[in-house]
Write an enzyme that holds these catalytic residues in place. Sequence first.
Site: not given
Length: 344
Positions: A12, A37, A87, A164, A192, A204
């Site tokens: 990621g 990606r 990721a 998660k 974050v 965030s």
Amino acid sequence: MADKGELVLVTGGTGFIGVYCIFQCLAAGYRVRTTIRSLKRENDVKKMLEEGEATNIDRLSFAEADLSKDDGWKEAIEGCTYVLHVASPFPPAPPKHEDDLIIPAREGTLRVLRLARDAGVKRVVVTSSFAAIGYGHTKKIEVYDEKTWTNPDGPGPSAYIKSKAIAERAAWDFIEKEGGALELSTVLPVGVFGPVLGPDFSISIQIVQRLLNGSFPGAPNLSFGVVDVRDVADLHLRAMTDPKAKGERFLAVSPPAMTILEMSLALRERLGKAAKKAPTRILPNIVLRLIAVFDKAVSLVLPELGEIKVMSNDKATGVLGWQPRSNVDAIMATAESLIKYDLV
């Protein structure tokens, strides 16, 4: 800086945490490979690293791989000593079905672990989240720490929170049952913040962005744990190399949690005119509920209205010697970078 020679895979690489992990691995002397990606985004990653004045960008290589597909992952992991699996899918709005998030998060993590084991990787650090700690509880938790686990079947967890928690549980189960010699650590960040290096950043950051640009008529009655992205990346590196981190979870937070009003008032105090649109009063809950009807991103936070969670970073600081920046400094670094890149 010593040339460590070892190869680290960071999954990621276009993500906010991912690019800072690349940054710090390069600075520490590692060779780095990162998955994206599409290889069309290679220059985007390099541009962000250059904005942050990264060193050793010539030691960075790219591999094309998508969390939802097998293609490319074996080649990406081959030859790596360590893997930072950063990721994870994060939706701009709730998905139509929770499995659209849960399955890629869980299966993507298990694929990385399986291939890492087969390739002889020493340790994988999985970026989990406070989402895997702080939700679905029926009893009040006095202090949230690494011993606490989200209950995906409890009251309230969104699809993202479930994804998660389920992905991290699956990772630990895999290591216990079929991990072989592979070691695992997990890092669980709260909200974050920190300096953006361009338009790719965590959700965030939108809180600070909206406070600065006047999107909020008042401060929503919400609070968040805060951590600077640079400290999250630092904790990943410590979890990757410290023998004491093997088999452990680490909550990445710079306590105490901050209300959005506290963030807003801090912005006004430190930035003066640049933060003149930041609200000075709390937004009534009913107004936020009305906004959520039209803004699906807002709907994700409604269950948190009025709740303040106490979180501890004692394990990360005590075991790994981690010393995060203050929560206010993280918010200020966010704001200053948004202003610098004209993103407000």
